[in-house]
Design a protein around this motif. Sequence first.
Motif, PDB file in Angstrom:
ATOM      1  N   GLN A  41       0.734  -1.340  -0.033  1.00  0.00           N
ATOM      2  CA  GLN A  41      -0.008   0.035   0.257  1.00  0.00           C
ATOM      3  C   GLN A  41       0.964   1.212  -0.088  1.00  0.00           C
ATOM      4  OE1 GLN A  41      -3.123  -1.796  -0.743  1.00  0.00           O
ATOM      5  NE2 GLN A  41      -3.661   0.176  -0.141  1.00  0.00           N
ATOM      6  N   ASP A  42       0.809   2.058  -0.911  1.00  0.00           N
ATOM      7  CA  ASP A  42       1.374   3.124  -0.998  1.00  0.00           C
ATOM      8  C   ASP A  42       1.161   4.315   0.342  1.00  0.00           C
ATOM      9  OD1 ASP A  42       3.297   5.265  -2.147  1.00  0.00           O
ATOM     10  OD2 ASP A  42       1.462   6.485  -2.739  1.00  0.00           O
ATOM     11  N   ARG A  43       2.149   4.700   0.752  1.00  0.00           N
ATOM     12  CA  ARG A  43       2.238   6.044   1.875  1.00  0.00           C
ATOM     13  C   ARG A  43       3.454   6.652   1.946  1.00  0.00           C
ATOM     14  NH1 ARG A  43       3.773   1.144   3.737  1.00  0.00           N
ATOM     15  NH2 ARG A  43       5.391   0.963   5.104  1.00  0.00           N
ATOM     16  N   PRO A  44       3.430   7.966   2.306  1.00  0.00           N
ATOM     17  CA  PRO A  44       4.531   8.825   2.451  1.00  0.00           C
ATOM     18  C   PRO A  44       5.748   8.080   3.248  1.00  0.00           C
ATOM     19  CG  PRO A  44       2.769  10.134   2.908  1.00  0.00           C
ATOM     20  CD  PRO A  44       2.243   8.669   2.739  1.00  0.00           C
ATOM     21  N   GLY A  45       7.000   7.888   2.583  1.00  0.00           N
ATOM     22  CA  GLY A  45       7.916   7.256   3.388  1.00  0.00           C
ATOM     23  C   GLY A  45       8.353   5.932   3.098  1.00  0.00           C
ATOM     24  N   ILE A  46       7.405   5.371   2.001  1.00  0.00           N
ATOM     25  CA  ILE A  46       7.701   3.949   1.752  1.00  0.00           C
ATOM     26  C   ILE A  46       9.136   3.773   0.926  1.00  0.00           C
ATOM     27  CG2 ILE A  46       6.604   3.769  -0.465  1.00  0.00           C
ATOM     28  CD1 ILE A  46       5.576   1.144   0.316  1.00  0.00           C
ATOM     29  N   VAL A  47       9.473   4.511   0.210  1.00  0.00           N
ATOM     30  CA  VAL A  47      11.041   4.467  -0.362  1.00  0.00           C
ATOM     31  C   VAL A  47      12.044   4.819   0.626  1.00  0.00           C
ATOM     32  CG1 VAL A  47      12.292   5.475  -2.067  1.00  0.00           C
ATOM     33  CG2 VAL A  47      10.185   5.061  -2.810  1.00  0.00           C
ATOM     34  N   ARG A  48      11.811   5.689   1.434  1.00  0.00           N
ATOM     35  CA  ARG A  48      12.701   5.923   2.547  1.00  0.00           C
ATOM     36  C   ARG A  48      12.786   4.804   3.282  1.00  0.00           C
ATOM     37  NH1 ARG A  48      12.932   7.278   7.752  1.00  0.00           N
ATOM     38  NH2 ARG A  48      14.623   8.330   8.525  1.00  0.00           N
ATOM     39  N   GLU A  49      11.986   4.070   3.805  1.00  0.00           N
ATOM     40  CA  GLU A  49      11.879   2.810   4.751  1.00  0.00           C
ATOM     41  C   GLU A  49      12.789   1.652   3.797  1.00  0.00           C
ATOM     42  OE1 GLU A  49       7.847   2.111   5.278  1.00  0.00           O
ATOM     43  OE2 GLU A  49       7.585   3.894   6.869  1.00  0.00           O
ATOM     44  N   VAL A  50      12.403   1.304   2.803  1.00  0.00           N
ATOM     45  CA  VAL A  50      12.989   0.303   1.925  1.00  0.00           C
ATOM     46  C   VAL A  50      14.497   0.609   1.856  1.00  0.00           C
ATOM     47  CG1 VAL A  50      13.079  -0.705  -0.226  1.00  0.00           C
ATOM     48  CG2 VAL A  50      11.013  -0.434   0.729  1.00  0.00           C
ATOM     49  N   THR A  51      14.951   2.076   1.467  1.00  0.00           N
ATOM     50  CA  THR A  51      16.088   1.886   1.271  1.00  0.00           C
ATOM     51  C   THR A  51      17.264   2.109   2.671  1.00  0.00           C
ATOM     52  OG1 THR A  51      15.912   4.551   1.097  1.00  0.00           O
ATOM     53  CG2 THR A  51      16.059   3.362  -1.014  1.00  0.00           C
ATOM     54  N   THR A  52      16.447   2.713   3.545  1.00  0.00           N
ATOM     55  CA  THR A  52      17.104   2.547   5.116  1.00  0.00           C
ATOM     56  C   THR A  52      17.392   0.799   5.421  1.00  0.00           C
ATOM     57  OG1 THR A  52      15.744   4.454   5.591  1.00  0.00           O
ATOM     58  CG2 THR A  52      16.621   3.039   7.525  1.00  0.00           C
ATOM     59  N   VAL A  53      16.570   0.257   5.084  1.00  0.00           N
ATOM     60  CA  VAL A  53      16.704  -1.204   5.243  1.00  0.00           C
ATOM     61  C   VAL A  53      17.860  -1.537   4.522  1.00  0.00           C
ATOM     62  CG1 VAL A  53      15.792  -3.626   5.184  1.00  0.00           C
ATOM     63  CG2 VAL A  53      14.520  -1.942   5.963  1.00  0.00           C
ATOM     64  N   LEU A  54      17.776  -1.398   3.343  1.00  0.00           N
ATOM     65  CA  LEU A  54      18.978  -1.932   2.382  1.00  0.00           C
ATOM     66  C   LEU A  54      20.243  -1.352   2.530  1.00  0.00           C
ATOM     67  CD1 LEU A  54      17.162  -1.572  -1.046  1.00  0.00           C
ATOM     68  CD2 LEU A  54      17.714  -3.568   0.249  1.00  0.00           C
ATOM     69  N   ALA A  55      20.432   0.094   3.208  1.00  0.00           N
ATOM     70  CA  ALA A  55      21.517   0.566   3.476  1.00  0.00           C
ATOM     71  C   ALA A  55      22.077  -0.077   4.880  1.00  0.00           C
ATOM     72  CB  ALA A  55      21.335   2.278   3.727  1.00  0.00           C
ATOM     73  N   GLY A  56      21.087  -0.297   5.802  1.00  0.00           N
ATOM     74  CA  GLY A  56      21.637  -0.765   7.202  1.00  0.00           C
ATOM     75  C   GLY A  56      22.109  -2.435   6.681  1.00  0.00           C
ATOM     76  N   LEU A  57      21.879  -2.981   5.512  1.00  0.00           N
ATOM     77  CA  LEU A  57      22.339  -4.321   5.438  1.00  0.00           C
ATOM     78  C   LEU A  57      23.705  -4.338   4.275  1.00  0.00           C
ATOM     79  CD1 LEU A  57      19.035  -6.125   4.802  1.00  0.00           C
ATOM     80  CD2 LEU A  57      20.587  -6.479   7.045  1.00  0.00           C
ATOM     81  N   HIS A  58      23.950  -3.052   4.253  1.00  0.00           N
ATOM     82  CA  HIS A  58      25.210  -2.925   3.170  1.00  0.00           C
ATOM     83  C   HIS A  58      24.739  -3.172   1.851  1.00  0.00           C
ATOM     84  CE1 HIS A  58      27.438  -1.274   6.577  1.00  0.00           C
ATOM     85  NE2 HIS A  58      26.900  -2.381   7.432  1.00  0.00           N
ATOM     86  N   VAL A  59      23.697  -3.301   1.307  1.00  0.00           N
ATOM     87  CA  VAL A  59      23.160  -3.719   0.058  1.00  0.00           C
ATOM     88  C   VAL A  59      23.273  -2.506  -0.971  1.00  0.00           C
ATOM     89  CG1 VAL A  59      21.283  -4.307  -1.482  1.00  0.00           C
ATOM     90  CG2 VAL A  59      21.543  -5.448   0.945  1.00  0.00           C
TER      91      VAL A  59
END
Length: 175
Positions: free
Chosen positions: A98-116
């Motif tokens: 479901q779309d919502r403000p911040g979804i791209v930020r949330e996904v990219t935060t997870v990826l960056a945290g895993l060094h992806v």
Amino acid sequence: MNQSVILTVVGSDRPGLTKALADAVYQVGGNWLESHLSRLGGQYVGSVLVELPAGRLGDLEAAAQAIDATGLSVAISPSVAPATDRAGDVLAIEIVGQDRPGIVREVTTVLAGLHVNIEGFSSEIEGSAWSGSPLFRGQAQLLLPPGLSVDRLREALEDISGEIMVDFPDGRSND
């Protein structure tokens, strides 16, 4: 010796813009290596990797200025040599939720945290077939660091929200 540059383009979308870019590159003896061009927000946007013969950068800049006169903004940046120390697995994923403000930020935060590293990313909003409410759909090409399992990546992304689904188009589900 040849040099590589990146053309970044933005302008009012209309037929012939890609041809104008291709003409400019060809006119100076350049080779069109790779590109990402699309219509975004009613604008023609993109980037083009070009290889030029030595000494032709000024000629390309002049050809790009001629395109600018027709309503297309073109910026030229030097390309850097590709990294040779890129270790890890390349993985394609699709994310739907479901779309919502911040979804791209949330996904990219997870990826960056895993060094992806994100090698490529595209997204769009579409109407849900069931509810008609906005649905976020993203596709990414990722470079996973050594030791990161696909299952760990899936869990981390799905932990963002119970509404996000992660799919691996190449059929990978675990390591």
